[in-house]
Design a protein around this motif. Structure first.
Motif, short mmCIF file in Angstrom:
data_model
loop_
_atom_site.label_atom_id
_atom_site.label_comp_id
_atom_site.label_asym_id
_atom_site.label_seq_id
_atom_site.Cartn_x
_atom_site.Cartn_y
_atom_site.Cartn_z
N PRO A 127 0.83 -0.96 -0.17
CA PRO A 127 -0.03 -0.48 -0.13
C PRO A 127 0.77 1.16 0.21
O PRO A 127 0.33 2.56 0.49
CB PRO A 127 -0.80 0.15 1.09
N ARG A 128 2.51 1.30 0.08
CA ARG A 128 3.03 2.56 0.05
C ARG A 128 3.87 2.12 -1.41
O ARG A 128 4.68 1.17 -1.17
CB ARG A 128 3.61 2.75 1.31
N SER A 129 4.91 2.96 -1.23
CA SER A 129 5.80 2.97 -2.35
C SER A 129 6.62 4.32 -1.99
O SER A 129 6.58 4.93 -1.73
CB SER A 129 5.73 3.25 -3.38
N ALA A 130 7.65 4.74 -2.92
CA ALA A 130 8.16 5.94 -3.15
C ALA A 130 7.91 6.69 -3.76
O ALA A 130 8.04 8.00 -2.89
CB ALA A 130 9.66 5.47 -3.86
N SER A 131 7.00 6.19 -5.09
CA SER A 131 6.16 7.91 -5.42
C SER A 131 4.61 8.30 -4.77
O SER A 131 4.07 8.51 -4.94
CB SER A 131 5.64 6.94 -6.53
N MET A 132 4.53 6.98 -3.42
CA MET A 132 3.52 7.61 -2.59
C MET A 132 3.74 7.44 -1.03
O MET A 132 3.88 5.57 -0.78
CB MET A 132 1.95 6.57 -2.51
N SER A 133 3.57 7.67 -0.36
CA SER A 133 3.58 7.71 1.15
C SER A 133 3.03 6.24 2.14
O SER A 133 1.73 6.03 1.19
CB SER A 133 3.84 8.99 1.80
N ALA A 134 3.22 6.40 2.67
CA ALA A 134 2.53 5.61 3.67
C ALA A 134 1.28 5.74 4.29
O ALA A 134 0.27 5.21 4.71
CB ALA A 134 2.89 4.24 4.56
N ILE A 135 1.00 7.00 4.29
CA ILE A 135 0.08 8.01 4.89
C ILE A 135 -1.04 8.21 4.79
O ILE A 135 -2.26 7.82 5.42
CB ILE A 135 0.26 9.27 5.25
N GLN A 136 -1.41 7.89 3.22
CA GLN A 136 -2.73 7.87 2.33
C GLN A 136 -3.06 5.96 2.94
O GLN A 136 -3.96 5.98 3.09
CB GLN A 136 -2.51 7.93 0.46
N GLY A 137 -2.12 5.50 2.01
CA GLY A 137 -2.84 3.76 2.44
C GLY A 137 -2.76 3.76 4.35
O GLY A 137 -3.93 2.92 3.78
N LEU A 138 -2.33 4.64 4.84
CA LEU A 138 -3.09 3.89 6.20
C LEU A 138 -3.86 4.56 6.48
O LEU A 138 -5.02 4.15 6.90
CB LEU A 138 -2.07 4.67 7.23
N ARG A 139 -4.60 5.91 5.87
CA ARG A 139 -5.54 6.57 6.09
C ARG A 139 -7.19 5.84 5.91
O ARG A 139 -8.15 6.42 6.66
CB ARG A 139 -5.94 7.92 5.29
N MET A 181 -6.62 2.41 5.61
CA MET A 181 -6.86 1.02 6.00
C MET A 181 -7.23 0.94 7.57
O MET A 181 -7.99 0.23 8.33
CB MET A 181 -5.36 0.67 6.75
N TYR A 182 -7.31 2.63 7.90
CA TYR A 182 -7.78 2.79 9.36
C TYR A 182 -8.30 4.11 9.30
O TYR A 182 -8.14 5.46 9.19
CB TYR A 182 -6.37 3.00 11.07
N PRO A 183 -9.85 4.17 9.39
CA PRO A 183 -10.20 5.69 8.95
C PRO A 183 -10.70 7.08 9.67
O PRO A 183 -10.74 7.90 9.57
CB PRO A 183 -11.09 4.90 8.53
N GLU A 184 -9.78 5.82 11.53
CA GLU A 184 -9.77 6.86 12.28
C GLU A 184 -8.59 7.69 12.09
O GLU A 184 -8.72 8.29 13.27
CB GLU A 184 -9.63 6.05 13.70
N LEU A 185 -7.54 7.28 11.42
CA LEU A 185 -6.82 8.31 11.02
C LEU A 185 -6.39 9.71 10.12
O LEU A 185 -5.82 10.26 9.97
CB LEU A 185 -4.68 7.17 10.78
N ARG A 186 -7.36 9.34 9.42
CA ARG A 186 -7.83 10.30 8.84
C ARG A 186 -7.54 11.79 8.71
O ARG A 186 -7.33 12.91 8.13
CB ARG A 186 -9.22 10.45 8.07
#
Length: 138
Positions: A66-78, A80-85
Motif C-alpha cells: 500500500p506504499r511506495s517511493a511515489s506514494m507515502s504510507a500515510i495515504q494507505g494507512l488512512r 486502512m484505518y479511517p480513524e486516522l484520516r
C-alpha cells in the motif's frame, strides 16, 4: 446454418480454445500457493491490508504494497484505518501505524523469501487497491 456461419463459429471456438490453453498454461501455482499461505497466516490475517504475490520471475517475487517511493504510507494507512484520516503525519498514532505496517510488510516478505524459488522481493504499489478505495493515481 450456412457454410460461412459454421466456419466462422468453428474459427471462434478454435481461438477461444487456444486462448484458454494459453491462459491455463500461464497460471503460476507457486504464486497461488504463496498467496494462500499469506492469507492463512495468523499474524497477517487480521491486518487490514492483504499483501499478495503478483508474480515470480527469475527468483524475484513481485508483491503488492500500500506504499511506495511515489506514494507515502500515510495515504494507505488512512484507508486502512479511517480513524486516522484527520491525524497528523507525525502524530504518535500515525507513527505507530507506520511501524506496524513496516513490521507486517517485512514479515510478509520474509514468508515469501522462504520459498525455494524466491531470492528477493520487489514491492509494487497496489494501484488497484488504492483505486478501489477512492485514491486516483496519475
Amino acid at each position: 446454418m450456412d457454410r460461412f456461419t459454421r466456419r466462422y463459429l468453428t474459427g471462434l471456438a478454435l481461438l477461444a480454445t487456444i486462448g484458454a490453453i494459453w491462459w491455463v498454461s500461464n497460471i503460476d501455482g507457486r504464486v497461488s500457493a504463496l498467496n494462500r499461505q499469506l492469507a492463512d497466516d495468523q499474524y497477517l490475517r487480521d491486518y487490514p491490508y492483504q499483501f499478495r504475490v503478483l508474480a515470480i520471475e527469475n527468483g524475484v517475487a513481485r508483491m503488492s504494497s500500500p506504499r511506495s517511493a511515489s506514494m507515502s504510507a500515510i495515504q494507505g494507512l488512512r484507508i486502512m484505518y479511517p480513524e486516522l484520516r484527520n491525524e497528523s503525519a507525525v502524530s504518535d498514532r500515525m507513527m505507530t501505524a507506520q511501524e506496524d505496517l513496516a513490521r507486517h510488510q517485512s514479515y510478509a516478505g520474509k514468508l515469501v523469501t522462504e520459498h525455494p524459488d524466491v531470492e528477493r522481493i520487489r514491492w509494487v504499489l497496489d494501484e488497484r487497491w488504492l483505486e478501489e478505495n477512492g485514491v486516483l493515481l496519475q
